[in-house]
Scaffold this motif. Sequence first.
Motif, PDB file in Angstrom:
ATOM      1  N   UNK A 104       2.284 -14.200   1.709  1.00  0.00           N
ATOM      2  CA  UNK A 104       1.524 -13.897   0.494  1.00  0.00           C
ATOM      3  C   UNK A 104       0.315 -13.010   0.769  1.00  0.00           C
ATOM      4  N   UNK A 105      -0.011 -12.811   2.056  1.00  0.00           N
ATOM      5  CA  UNK A 105      -1.140 -11.942   2.419  1.00  0.00           C
ATOM      6  C   UNK A 105      -0.638 -10.518   2.614  1.00  0.00           C
ATOM      7  N   UNK A 106      -1.101  -9.563   1.802  1.00  0.00           N
ATOM      8  CA  UNK A 106      -0.582  -8.182   1.895  1.00  0.00           C
ATOM      9  C   UNK A 106      -0.882  -7.546   3.256  1.00  0.00           C
ATOM     10  N   UNK A 107       0.023  -6.695   3.685  1.00  0.00           N
ATOM     11  CA  UNK A 107      -0.182  -5.868   4.874  1.00  0.00           C
ATOM     12  C   UNK A 107       0.416  -4.505   4.556  1.00  0.00           C
ATOM     13  N   UNK A 108      -0.444  -3.498   4.467  1.00  0.00           N
ATOM     14  CA  UNK A 108      -0.023  -2.184   3.998  1.00  0.00           C
ATOM     15  C   UNK A 108       0.238  -1.242   5.173  1.00  0.00           C
ATOM     16  N   UNK A 166       4.801  12.820   2.959  1.00  0.00           N
ATOM     17  CA  UNK A 166       6.119  12.338   3.339  1.00  0.00           C
ATOM     18  C   UNK A 166       6.192  10.850   3.595  1.00  0.00           C
ATOM     19  N   UNK A 167       5.078  10.120   3.417  1.00  0.00           N
ATOM     20  CA  UNK A 167       5.035   8.682   3.667  1.00  0.00           C
ATOM     21  C   UNK A 167       4.346   7.975   2.499  1.00  0.00           C
ATOM     22  N   UNK A 168       4.784   6.751   2.233  1.00  0.00           N
ATOM     23  CA  UNK A 168       4.237   5.964   1.132  1.00  0.00           C
ATOM     24  C   UNK A 168       3.570   4.708   1.676  1.00  0.00           C
ATOM     25  N   UNK A 169       2.472   4.306   1.035  1.00  0.00           N
ATOM     26  CA  UNK A 169       1.754   3.091   1.425  1.00  0.00           C
ATOM     27  C   UNK A 169       2.464   1.894   0.796  1.00  0.00           C
ATOM     28  N   UNK A 170       3.068   1.036   1.637  1.00  0.00           N
ATOM     29  CA  UNK A 170       3.931  -0.052   1.178  1.00  0.00           C
ATOM     30  C   UNK A 170       3.473  -1.376   1.777  1.00  0.00           C
ATOM     31  N   UNK A 171       3.570  -2.459   0.996  1.00  0.00           N
ATOM     32  CA  UNK A 171       3.275  -3.796   1.505  1.00  0.00           C
ATOM     33  C   UNK A 171       4.466  -4.279   2.332  1.00  0.00           C
ATOM     34  N   UNK A 172       4.271  -4.475   3.627  1.00  0.00           N
ATOM     35  CA  UNK A 172       5.364  -4.884   4.511  1.00  0.00           C
ATOM     36  C   UNK A 172       5.222  -6.340   4.948  1.00  0.00           C
ATOM     37  N   UNK A 173       4.302  -7.076   4.337  1.00  0.00           N
ATOM     38  CA  UNK A 173       4.081  -8.463   4.719  1.00  0.00           C
ATOM     39  C   UNK A 173       5.239  -9.348   4.286  1.00  0.00           C
ATOM     40  N   UNK A 230       4.108   1.067  12.493  1.00  0.00           N
ATOM     41  CA  UNK A 230       3.759   2.029  11.456  1.00  0.00           C
ATOM     42  C   UNK A 230       2.253   1.981  11.209  1.00  0.00           C
ATOM     43  N   UNK A 231       1.706   3.114  10.840  1.00  0.00           N
ATOM     44  CA  UNK A 231       0.274   3.226  10.598  1.00  0.00           C
ATOM     45  C   UNK A 231      -0.131   2.399   9.387  1.00  0.00           C
ATOM     46  N   UNK A 232      -1.216   1.630   9.533  1.00  0.00           N
ATOM     47  CA  UNK A 232      -1.745   0.872   8.410  1.00  0.00           C
ATOM     48  C   UNK A 232      -2.437   1.779   7.417  1.00  0.00           C
ATOM     49  N   UNK A 233      -2.448   1.381   6.139  1.00  0.00           N
ATOM     50  CA  UNK A 233      -3.081   2.221   5.110  1.00  0.00           C
ATOM     51  C   UNK A 233      -3.975   1.399   4.189  1.00  0.00           C
ATOM     52  N   UNK A 234      -4.463   0.245   4.678  1.00  0.00           N
ATOM     53  CA  UNK A 234      -5.355  -0.575   3.862  1.00  0.00           C
ATOM     54  C   UNK A 234      -6.667   0.134   3.589  1.00  0.00           C
ATOM     55  N   UNK A 235      -7.104   0.977   4.540  1.00  0.00           N
ATOM     56  CA  UNK A 235      -8.387   1.665   4.374  1.00  0.00           C
ATOM     57  C   UNK A 235      -8.259   3.174   4.484  1.00  0.00           C
TER      58      UNK A 235
END
Length: 377
Positions: A227-231, A217-224, A206-211
């Motif tokens: 404890x280190x976030x990955x959006x 139709x898509x939401x920026x979600x933490x999938x980590x 899935x496409x990253x959305x940190x930056x």
Amino acid sequence: MTGGGSGGSSGVLASGCFAGATYVSPPFNALDTLCGSPGDACLDCAQRAQACDAVTHTCRPRPDGGFSGATGGGAAGGGTGGGPGCSGCWLPVSGFCVDVANTSVVNCGINGSACVSCPSGSTCTKGVCRSLVDPAGKIGAGCQNDSDCDRVPGGAGFCKLLAVPSGARYAQGLCTRRCVDSMDCGTGNACVYWLGPQGEVENLCYQGCASSTCRAGYDCVDVSLSSTPRLACLPPGVLVDAGPGSSAAAGGPCTRDSQCGPAPYFSCTPERTALGKATNYPGGACTGDCSLTLDDAWCGDGGVCLPFITLRDARGPLVQWSCGARCTPGASPSGCRTGYVCQAGGAGGASGFCTPDCRQAPASFCSSCDTATGLCN
């Protein structure tokens, strides 16, 4: 069909309808594309996935549900029938189809979906919102066909349209590939293989959305999982129900599927096949597909749910979450029954699962057997 009048004049002209300044006389004002009550403006019923009533000269729902395939040509963009007959998208209020060739940044969509407005910094190309700064074809880009995803890492890209098994739609398609690690997905993107409870069991990039922001139709979600976030940009989930789970012992002996748990998620690998060939599973063993739950307890008494790579093909490796009997690697006893040894698994190898001892029939069970541990190399 034409006359010299305009507006809604009385007399003879009042028996037909007007398409702009053109008078449409009976019976032509009963056509699906030119339908109108006497003296009124003509309507294009085909664009609304409807038919013209020859008596009232008004648009009515089709008895076939609107899948006519008749082509319209009004200001909304030239719709085609309804449902799958609309190559572009449907305007929710008016019910008009915007043909895919006439979709725009404010009315964008394909294959009969609802029209959406593309986010800032995007354009609409062939009914798909595309970023102006991020070239099409990459992870997370919109698509209609696998060939649209030609910039996915590893050359394994394909166009994901529906979630498995929920059938939820990926808005305007999603360029992706199967993966086991985020390195498979390219810089900034994420590999996710734990969305089964939300209706998607495939392991996908899935496409990253940190930056950056996600497209419509898509939401920026933490999938980590740490404890280190990955959006990452994920579609809305659709909850699925895998049922009550198994009441049997996970990995326990069996001769038939019904002894292991309810179909279709649980099955038995018997000690011998129907043709009498040994499987290297002494006493048989129960297993289950826990991809929709990721729940150890659902697997049955003493169970553990862990991910395994089950095959590799042109789309990449396929990860499946499977039930097994829990054990403790390195412990004595490990917790496995006779004929089985404990294989480390899970995060950091803290937990393990029981697997057949390959020393029983190493030639048929794995290519190389560690004779000290009984584990396949």
